[in-house]
Design a protein around this motif. Structure first.
Motif, PDB file in Angstrom:
ATOM      1  N   GLY A  89       0.649  -1.267   0.019  1.00 51.76           N
ATOM      2  CA  GLY A  89      -0.041   0.190   0.254  1.00 51.76           C
ATOM      3  C   GLY A  89       0.812   1.115  -0.088  1.00 51.76           C
ATOM      4  N   PHE A  90       1.728   1.251   0.726  1.00 53.62           N
ATOM      5  CA  PHE A  90       2.684   2.624   0.854  1.00 53.62           C
ATOM      6  C   PHE A  90       3.449   2.726  -0.665  1.00 53.62           C
ATOM      7  CE2 PHE A  90       7.067   4.241   1.259  1.00 53.62           C
ATOM      8  CZ  PHE A  90       6.789   5.483   2.066  1.00 53.62           C
ATOM      9  N   GLY A  91       4.064   1.671  -1.126  1.00 53.51           N
ATOM     10  CA  GLY A  91       4.588   1.692  -2.493  1.00 53.51           C
ATOM     11  C   GLY A  91       3.662   2.225  -3.567  1.00 53.51           C
ATOM     12  N   LEU A  92       2.383   1.844  -3.377  1.00 54.83           N
ATOM     13  CA  LEU A  92       1.158   2.227  -4.494  1.00 54.83           C
ATOM     14  C   LEU A  92       0.891   3.377  -4.203  1.00 54.83           C
ATOM     15  CD1 LEU A  92      -0.561  -1.265  -4.883  1.00 54.83           C
ATOM     16  CD2 LEU A  92       0.961  -0.099  -6.505  1.00 54.83           C
ATOM     17  N   ALA A  93       0.943   3.960  -3.081  1.00 54.05           N
ATOM     18  CA  ALA A  93       0.565   5.499  -2.692  1.00 54.05           C
ATOM     19  C   ALA A  93       1.608   6.226  -3.184  1.00 54.05           C
ATOM     20  CB  ALA A  93       0.411   5.567  -1.239  1.00 54.05           C
ATOM     21  N   VAL A  94       2.826   6.036  -2.935  1.00 50.75           N
ATOM     22  CA  VAL A  94       4.080   7.014  -3.529  1.00 50.75           C
ATOM     23  C   VAL A  94       3.990   6.832  -5.012  1.00 50.75           C
ATOM     24  CG1 VAL A  94       6.460   6.909  -3.654  1.00 50.75           C
ATOM     25  CG2 VAL A  94       5.586   6.497  -1.384  1.00 50.75           C
ATOM     26  N   PHE A  95       3.851   5.623  -5.678  1.00 49.12           N
ATOM     27  CA  PHE A  95       3.827   5.465  -7.052  1.00 49.12           C
ATOM     28  C   PHE A  95       2.378   6.469  -7.501  1.00 49.12           C
ATOM     29  CE2 PHE A  95       1.280   3.131 -10.087  1.00 49.12           C
ATOM     30  CZ  PHE A  95       1.735   3.430 -11.164  1.00 49.12           C
ATOM     31  N   GLN A  96       1.657   6.182  -7.256  1.00 45.79           N
ATOM     32  CA  GLN A  96       0.488   7.224  -7.659  1.00 45.79           C
ATOM     33  C   GLN A  96       0.773   8.661  -7.467  1.00 45.79           C
ATOM     34  OE1 GLN A  96      -3.770   5.933  -7.954  1.00 45.79           O
ATOM     35  NE2 GLN A  96      -3.648   7.119  -6.098  1.00 45.79           N
ATOM     36  N   THR A  97       0.930   9.132  -6.282  1.00 44.78           N
ATOM     37  CA  THR A  97       0.910  10.250  -5.937  1.00 44.78           C
ATOM     38  C   THR A  97       2.132  11.284  -6.531  1.00 44.78           C
ATOM     39  OG1 THR A  97       0.107   9.975  -3.774  1.00 44.78           O
ATOM     40  CG2 THR A  97       1.017  12.042  -4.019  1.00 44.78           C
ATOM     41  N   ALA A  98       3.330  10.527  -6.690  1.00 44.69           N
ATOM     42  CA  ALA A  98       4.522  11.192  -7.462  1.00 44.69           C
ATOM     43  C   ALA A  98       4.172  11.184  -8.902  1.00 44.69           C
ATOM     44  CB  ALA A  98       5.559  10.330  -7.085  1.00 44.69           C
ATOM     45  N   TYR A  99       3.582  10.247  -9.485  1.00 50.87           N
ATOM     46  CA  TYR A  99       3.205  10.047 -10.876  1.00 50.87           C
ATOM     47  C   TYR A  99       2.170  11.343 -11.028  1.00 50.87           C
ATOM     48  CZ  TYR A  99       0.852   8.747 -15.227  1.00 50.87           C
ATOM     49  OH  TYR A  99       0.359   8.991 -16.691  1.00 50.87           O
ATOM     50  N   PHE A 100       1.242  11.697 -10.410  1.00 47.73           N
ATOM     51  CA  PHE A 100       0.366  12.925 -10.520  1.00 47.73           C
ATOM     52  C   PHE A 100       1.246  14.071 -10.391  1.00 47.73           C
ATOM     53  CE2 PHE A 100      -3.599  10.018  -9.165  1.00 47.73           C
ATOM     54  CZ  PHE A 100      -3.531   9.579 -10.453  1.00 47.73           C
ATOM     55  N   GLY A 101       2.238  13.890  -9.572  1.00 45.35           N
ATOM     56  CA  GLY A 101       2.959  15.157  -9.206  1.00 45.35           C
ATOM     57  C   GLY A 101       3.872  15.402 -10.782  1.00 45.35           C
ATOM     58  N   ALA A 102       4.418  14.364 -11.157  1.00 46.28           N
ATOM     59  CA  ALA A 102       5.004  14.607 -12.590  1.00 46.28           C
ATOM     60  C   ALA A 102       4.393  14.900 -13.663  1.00 46.28           C
ATOM     61  CB  ALA A 102       5.833  13.151 -12.723  1.00 46.28           C
ATOM     62  N   VAL A 103       3.079  14.454 -13.692  1.00 45.70           N
ATOM     63  CA  VAL A 103       2.200  14.795 -14.811  1.00 45.70           C
ATOM     64  C   VAL A 103       1.902  16.268 -14.523  1.00 45.70           C
ATOM     65  CG1 VAL A 103      -0.105  14.766 -15.816  1.00 45.70           C
ATOM     66  CG2 VAL A 103       1.042  12.616 -15.220  1.00 45.70           C
ATOM     67  N   GLN A 104       1.735  16.793 -13.421  1.00 49.25           N
ATOM     68  CA  GLN A 104       1.409  18.305 -13.208  1.00 49.25           C
ATOM     69  C   GLN A 104       2.700  19.171 -13.430  1.00 49.25           C
ATOM     70  OE1 GLN A 104       0.950  19.709  -9.143  1.00 49.25           O
ATOM     71  NE2 GLN A 104      -0.737  21.122  -9.785  1.00 49.25           N
ATOM     72  N   THR A 106       5.906  18.258 -15.488  1.00 52.70           N
ATOM     73  CA  THR A 106       6.498  18.087 -16.552  1.00 52.70           C
ATOM     74  C   THR A 106       5.705  17.560 -17.712  1.00 52.70           C
ATOM     75  OG1 THR A 106       8.717  17.379 -17.495  1.00 52.70           O
ATOM     76  CG2 THR A 106       7.547  15.809 -16.392  1.00 52.70           C
ATOM     77  N   GLY A 107       4.517  17.389 -17.577  1.00 55.49           N
ATOM     78  CA  GLY A 107       3.462  16.921 -18.577  1.00 55.49           C
ATOM     79  C   GLY A 107       3.229  15.499 -18.436  1.00 55.49           C
ATOM     80  N   LEU A 108       2.057  14.917 -19.172  1.00 51.54           N
ATOM     81  CA  LEU A 108       1.562  13.872 -19.248  1.00 51.54           C
ATOM     82  C   LEU A 108       2.546  12.864 -19.961  1.00 51.54           C
ATOM     83  CD1 LEU A 108      -0.587  11.535 -18.847  1.00 51.54           C
ATOM     84  CD2 LEU A 108      -1.681  12.355 -20.700  1.00 51.54           C
ATOM     85  N   ALA A 109       3.082  13.403 -21.156  1.00 51.07           N
ATOM     86  CA  ALA A 109       3.971  12.290 -21.747  1.00 51.07           C
ATOM     87  C   ALA A 109       5.177  11.980 -21.177  1.00 51.07           C
ATOM     88  CB  ALA A 109       4.373  12.889 -23.232  1.00 51.07           C
ATOM     89  N   VAL A 110       5.933  12.986 -20.778  1.00 53.91           N
ATOM     90  CA  VAL A 110       7.279  12.930 -20.138  1.00 53.91           C
ATOM     91  C   VAL A 110       7.104  12.245 -18.775  1.00 53.91           C
ATOM     92  CG1 VAL A 110       9.184  13.841 -19.092  1.00 53.91           C
ATOM     93  CG2 VAL A 110       8.451  14.840 -21.282  1.00 53.91           C
ATOM     94  N   GLY A 111       5.974  12.517 -17.962  1.00 51.45           N
ATOM     95  CA  GLY A 111       5.784  11.806 -16.715  1.00 51.45           C
ATOM     96  C   GLY A 111       5.598  10.151 -16.851  1.00 51.45           C
ATOM     97  N   THR A 112       4.736   9.782 -17.884  1.00 47.36           N
ATOM     98  CA  THR A 112       4.379   8.740 -18.141  1.00 47.36           C
ATOM     99  C   THR A 112       5.456   7.943 -18.703  1.00 47.36           C
ATOM    100  OG1 THR A 112       1.930   9.153 -18.638  1.00 47.36           O
ATOM    101  CG2 THR A 112       2.796   7.112 -19.440  1.00 47.36           C
ATOM    102  N   VAL A 113       6.451   8.398 -19.685  1.00 50.92           N
ATOM    103  CA  VAL A 113       7.612   7.616 -20.489  1.00 50.92           C
ATOM    104  C   VAL A 113       8.549   7.569 -19.086  1.00 50.92           C
ATOM    105  CG1 VAL A 113       9.374   8.015 -21.796  1.00 50.92           C
ATOM    106  CG2 VAL A 113       7.084   8.240 -22.623  1.00 50.92           C
ATOM    107  N   VAL A 114       8.701   8.487 -18.473  1.00 51.89           N
ATOM    108  CA  VAL A 114       9.792   8.187 -17.343  1.00 51.89           C
ATOM    109  C   VAL A 114       9.492   7.141 -16.346  1.00 51.89           C
ATOM    110  CG1 VAL A 114      11.265   9.352 -15.572  1.00 51.89           C
ATOM    111  CG2 VAL A 114      10.936  10.268 -17.939  1.00 51.89           C
ATOM    112  N   THR A 115       8.367   7.448 -16.082  1.00 49.24           N
ATOM    113  CA  THR A 115       7.892   6.371 -15.099  1.00 49.24           C
ATOM    114  C   THR A 115       7.792   5.087 -15.590  1.00 49.24           C
ATOM    115  OG1 THR A 115       6.546   8.128 -14.100  1.00 49.24           O
ATOM    116  CG2 THR A 115       5.877   5.881 -13.312  1.00 49.24           C
TER     117      THR A 115
END
Length: 191
Positions: A89-104, A106-115
């Motif tokens: 649960g901790f890993g998935l919470a970090v994954f999701q929250t940091a991903y949404f932060g990356a999207v905000q 640097t953008g959807l494309a870069v955030g998704t590709v790097v993740t």
């Protein structure tokens, strides 16, 4: 897992995979839309997404359960099972929250590709270091190519679309995903 083991028909299993794929594949785009239309940030979006998922899981669990839900059943979990659930649960919470932060940031494309590009790299390295799994020669070449592609994406950025904070958040997201995956592998190996 075969259909006979899981209890799902092939069609029903395909439907579940389709719904999961659509839900995951649209999360970043939906977060980007939410950022433009509201004042919610990555932590709020992640929180409400998790609350919604919890409510859905509880409803499905109550509908499918033959016995009434009782909170004291959670006490029957062993320490290892509880540890696996908490770490996952901790890993998935970090994954999701940091991903949404990356999207905000640097953008959807870069955030998704790097993740998505860094996740398998971190899983492979973690599996080698923590679980003593071996990586075949072809796997080493694939990891090197993936790392080269990520470096090219981040450093070959003349327009300034790739922001270092966004890349850092995407890498944190990949680390959270890798941690959850490695915990699942460890739990599977440990029985």
């Amino acid at each position: 897992m075969s259909a006979s083991v899981s209890g799902l028909s092939s069609g029903r299993g395909l439907a579940c995979l389709t719904v999961a794929g659509v839900a995951w594949g649209t999360a970043g785009a939906a977060a980007g839309l939410i950022y433009r239309c509201s004042d919610l940030g990555p932590i709020s979006v992640s929180f409400w997404r998790n609350v919604g998922g919890l409510v859905l899981l509880l409803i499905v669990g109550l509908i499918r359960s033959r016995r009434p839900w009782r909170p004291w059943r959670l006490r029957r979990l062993g320490r290892r099972a509880l540890l696996v659930r908490l770490l996952t649960g901790f890993g998935l919470a970090v994954f999701q929250t940091a991903y949404f932060g990356a999207v905000q940031v640097t953008g959807l494309a870069v955030g998704t590709v790097v993740t998505l590009g860094a996740g398998p790299l971190l899983i492979a390295v973690g599996a080698r270091l923590l679980l003593a799994e071996r990586l075949p020669r072809g796997g080493v070449a694939a990891l090197a190519a993936a790392l080269g592609g990520l470096v090219t994406l981040v450093l070959g950025n003349p327009a300034g679309a790739v922001r270092p904070l966004g890349v850092a958040l995407a890498l944190l997201s990949a680390a959270g995903y890798a941690q959850a995956s490695l915990v699942a592998r460890w739990a599977g190996q440990a029985g």
